[in-house]
Structures are given as structure tokens and as C-alpha cells.
Design a protein around this motif. Structure first.
Motif, short mmCIF file in Angstrom:
data_model
loop_
_atom_site.label_atom_id
_atom_site.label_comp_id
_atom_site.label_asym_id
_atom_site.label_seq_id
_atom_site.Cartn_x
_atom_site.Cartn_y
_atom_site.Cartn_z
N SER A 1 3.30 -1.13 1.48
CA SER A 1 4.48 -0.71 2.02
C SER A 1 4.86 -1.06 3.40
O SER A 1 6.01 -1.31 3.81
N ALA A 2 3.99 -1.23 4.08
CA ALA A 2 3.84 -1.74 5.62
C ALA A 2 4.07 -3.05 5.52
O ALA A 2 3.92 -3.86 6.79
N GLY A 3 4.05 -3.83 4.31
CA GLY A 3 4.45 -5.34 4.57
C GLY A 3 3.35 -6.24 4.55
O GLY A 3 3.34 -7.23 4.86
N ARG A 4 2.14 -5.57 4.45
CA ARG A 4 0.80 -6.35 4.49
C ARG A 4 0.38 -7.00 3.10
O ARG A 4 0.94 -6.59 2.31
N ILE A 5 -0.48 -8.23 3.36
CA ILE A 5 -1.01 -8.79 2.34
C ILE A 5 -2.24 -8.15 2.10
O ILE A 5 -3.26 -8.23 2.67
N VAL A 6 -2.38 -7.41 0.97
CA VAL A 6 -3.39 -6.85 0.38
C VAL A 6 -4.32 -7.58 -0.41
O VAL A 6 -3.83 -8.22 -1.73
N ILE A 7 -5.76 -8.12 -0.17
CA ILE A 7 -6.45 -8.73 -1.18
C ILE A 7 -7.81 -8.13 -1.62
O ILE A 7 -8.51 -7.67 -0.51
N SER A 8 -7.94 -7.68 -2.85
CA SER A 8 -9.21 -6.77 -3.04
C SER A 8 -10.01 -7.50 -4.16
O SER A 8 -9.49 -8.17 -5.17
N ASP A 9 -11.17 -7.46 -3.64
CA ASP A 9 -12.47 -8.03 -4.51
C ASP A 9 -12.68 -7.34 -5.64
O ASP A 9 -13.17 -5.92 -5.46
N ARG A 10 -11.79 -7.34 -6.90
CA ARG A 10 -11.92 -6.70 -8.07
C ARG A 10 -10.99 -5.56 -7.85
O ARG A 10 -10.56 -5.00 -6.84
N TYR A 11 -10.18 -5.18 -9.24
CA TYR A 11 -9.40 -4.14 -9.50
C TYR A 11 -9.30 -3.89 -10.83
O TYR A 11 -10.67 -4.17 -11.56
N ALA A 12 -8.11 -3.49 -11.37
CA ALA A 12 -8.21 -2.68 -12.68
C ALA A 12 -8.57 -3.80 -13.95
O ALA A 12 -9.43 -3.20 -14.94
N ASP A 13 -8.47 -4.88 -13.53
CA ASP A 13 -8.89 -5.80 -14.75
C ASP A 13 -10.43 -6.05 -15.08
O ASP A 13 -11.00 -6.21 -16.10
N ASN B 1 7.55 -9.53 3.07
CA ASN B 1 7.31 -8.39 2.25
C ASN B 1 5.86 -8.35 1.82
O ASN B 1 4.93 -9.18 1.84
N GLY B 2 5.50 -7.23 1.45
CA GLY B 2 3.92 -6.85 1.11
C GLY B 2 3.58 -7.46 -0.04
O GLY B 2 4.37 -7.59 -0.96
N LYS B 3 2.29 -7.82 -0.50
CA LYS B 3 1.90 -8.38 -1.46
C LYS B 3 0.48 -7.97 -1.95
O LYS B 3 -0.22 -7.61 -1.30
N PHE B 4 0.16 -7.89 -2.98
CA PHE B 4 -1.05 -7.45 -3.90
C PHE B 4 -2.06 -8.56 -4.60
O PHE B 4 -1.30 -8.95 -5.53
N HIS C 1 -8.33 4.61 -3.63
CA HIS C 1 -8.01 3.30 -2.96
C HIS C 1 -6.62 2.84 -3.21
O HIS C 1 -5.88 2.42 -2.15
N VAL C 2 -5.92 3.25 -4.30
CA VAL C 2 -4.17 2.77 -4.47
C VAL C 2 -3.60 3.77 -3.52
O VAL C 2 -2.86 3.22 -2.52
N GLU C 3 -3.98 5.11 -3.53
CA GLU C 3 -3.07 6.22 -2.87
C GLU C 3 -3.44 5.86 -1.36
O GLU C 3 -2.16 6.16 -0.99
N PHE C 4 -4.53 5.78 -0.86
CA PHE C 4 -4.69 5.79 0.68
C PHE C 4 -4.71 4.46 1.20
O PHE C 4 -4.79 4.29 2.47
N LEU C 5 -5.05 3.39 0.44
CA LEU C 5 -5.11 2.02 1.14
C LEU C 5 -3.94 1.03 0.60
O LEU C 5 -3.31 0.51 1.47
N ILE C 6 -4.18 0.78 -0.63
CA ILE C 6 -3.24 -0.22 -1.05
C ILE C 6 -2.04 0.01 -1.11
O ILE C 6 -1.10 -0.90 -0.45
N LYS C 7 -1.39 0.95 -1.40
CA LYS C 7 -0.05 1.48 -1.55
C LYS C 7 0.73 1.49 -0.13
O LYS C 7 1.52 0.86 0.25
N PRO C 8 0.02 2.32 0.53
CA PRO C 8 0.31 2.35 2.07
C PRO C 8 0.51 0.88 2.92
O PRO C 8 1.56 0.64 3.51
N SER C 9 -0.37 0.07 2.42
CA SER C 9 -0.50 -1.27 3.26
C SER C 9 0.62 -2.13 2.64
O SER C 9 1.09 -2.86 3.44
#
Ligand code: ADP
Ligand code: TYD
Length: 209
Positions: free
Chosen positions: A86-98, A2-5, A76-84
Motif C-alpha cells: 500500500s505504501a508503494g514498496r516492492i516487496v520480495i519474499s523468500d517463499r510464500y503460499a505456493d 505502484n507497490g508490487k509483490f 506477515h500479510v497483515e502487518f508487513l506485506i499489505k502495508p508495504s
């Protein structure tokens, strides 16, 4: 799988970019190919926005800053984070909404309600499965930033902020840790790079299992 964020947060100079790069190497060494990204600047539009509002000499209105971070995040959410995810990838972002909550809320003084509203619009409600906060004393972070800048690595408008500003930002992050202890994990970022990495891998493994 499963994908994770997963997101990394911390005041500037806390060492999170160093740790993110190492985590990427460690995961790849174990056959996991994560999507490593950042805010601001995780997309081409985001990089253009980042250059426009972080590297300008012009005074930036606080509202323009708040909305620029939001525009970067929406793309970022629309075109990279969400699709990734959904494709089952582990997405790791240096900073986000917090970061918006801490920097534009506590740092710049926007009311919490307004900041949360803007974050909700930009993210469509997407929250990380895990956030690691690299907690460091403000004076130490400022020393690290100065050393990094001397090595000419990088510098931007936010690096000019005062110790009081970073103290407010740090306290806002620590408030999130109290309210959301399941998602938001605090690591003591004052130790050695190697010791911190061991902690990071342990926490990340906890949600990949
Ligand atoms: P951030 O991404 O949080 O702004 P960086 O990863 O760029 O922070 O680290 C800031 C500076 O501190 C860099 O020069 C980096 O090499 C150094 N640094 C990172 N982690 C540590 C650490 N645990 N101890 C001492 N210096 C560190
Ligand atoms: P950058 O050089 O990308 O940062 P980092 O120190 O994380 O390597 O600069 C991003 C700056 O923007 C940093 O000071 C944090 C700030 N920021 C906000 O004020 N609000 C936000 O929502 C985000 C994502 C970043």
C-alpha cells in the motif's frame, strides 16, 4: 511507483536466498529500496513460531505444521506485506503460499482442497504479482544443502526430508508453472550464480516497468 509483490520459490538448496540477496543489492544500486522478507519468519511472531516448529526435537503433527505456516503467513500479510504494498514498496519474499501448496500438499499429502482453504484464510486472497521458481534437480539440491550445512550455515527439520519428498514438492511447483505461466516463472537454477542473477533481473525488470 505502484507497490508490487514478488515471491521466490524452490526446493531447499535451490539457491533462492543467494539470489534474493543479490537482487536486493542490485535494486538498491538502482535507487529502489525493496522490502526483503521471508516465510517463515518475516515478523517477530513469525520468527518465534519458526523457532518453535522448525527447530523442535518434538514430533510435529502435520496439521500443526500446516497451521503454523498459516499463522506465520497471516501475521506477515497483515502487518508487513499489505502495508508495504500500500505504501508503494516492492516487496520480495523468500517463499510464500505456493510453498504450503507444494510442501504441505504434495510433500506431506494434505488434500489440495484443504491446503487451498487454509492458504485462502491466511492470505485473505493476496497473490504475488510475480513468482520466480528456481528449478533444480533434487540430487543437486541435496548436495548443495549438505555443503551449506558443512559450512555450518543452517539446518532445520525440513532439511532431513528424503529425495522422494523433495521430488513430490518439485513436481507440485512445476504443476503451478503449467497452470499459471503468467505469474509463475521458472528459472533453471543449475547454472552459475551470476548467470542466474542476470535472468532474475531480466524477469523482475519486466514487471517493474
Ligand atoms: P535456498 O535458499 O534455496 O535453500 P541457498 O541460497 O541457501 O538456497 O543456497 C544453498 C547453497 O548452495 C549455498 O551454500 C549457496 O552458496 C550454494 N549455491 C547457491 N547458488 C548456487 C549456484 N548457482 N551454484 C552452486 N552453488 C550455489
Ligand atoms: P528455512 O530455513 O527458512 O528455509 P530456506 O530453505 O527457504 O532458506 O526453512 C523453511 C522450511 O520450511 C523449508 O524447508 C520450506 C518449509 N516450508 C513449508 O514446508 N511450508 C511453507 O509454507 C513454507 C513457507 C516453508
Amino acid at each position: 511507483m505502484n507497490g508490487k509483490f514478488i515471491t521466490f520459490e524452490g526446493i531447499d538448496g535451490s539457491g533462492k536466498s543467494t539470489q534474493l540477496e543479490m537482487l536486493g543489492d542490485s535494486l538498491r544500486g538502482r535507487g529502489i529500496d525493496p522490502v526483503i522478507t521471508c516465510e517463515p519468519g518475516g515478523t517477530a511472531l513469525g520468527r518465534a513460531l519458526r523457532a518453535a516448529f522448525l527447530e523442535t526435537k518434538e514430533t510435529v503433527a502435520p496439521m500443526a505444521e500446516l497451521l503454523s505456516f498459516a499463522a506465520d503467513r497471516a501475521q506477515h500479510v497483515e502487518f508487513l506485506i499489505k502495508p508495504s504494498i500500500s505504501a508503494g514498496r516492492i516487496v520480495i519474499s523468500d517463499r510464500y503460499a505456493d510453498a504450503t501448496f507444494a510442501y504441505q500438499g504434495a510433500g506431506r499429502g494434505f488434500p489440495e482442497e484443504k491446503v487451498l482453504q487454509v492458504i485462502g484464510l491466511a492470505t485473505g486472497g493476496l497473490k504475488p504479482d510475480l513468482t520466480i521458481f528456481f528449478d533444480i534437480d533434487v540430487a543437486e539440491a541435496i548436495r548443495r544443502m549438505a555443503a551449506r550445512d558443512e559450512a555450518k550455515a543452517k539446518r532445520n527439520r525440513m532439511d532431513e526430508e528424503t529425495a522422494e519428498f523433495y521430488t513430490r514438492v518439485r513436481n507440485a511447483y512445476l504443476g503451478i508453472a503449467e497452470r499459471e505461466p503468467e505469474r509463475f516463472k521458472v528459472i533453471d537454477a543449475s547454472g552459475s550464480i551470476e548467470d542466474i542473477q542476470v535472468e532474475v533481473v531480466k524477469i523482475v525488470d519486466g514487471i517493474l516497468r
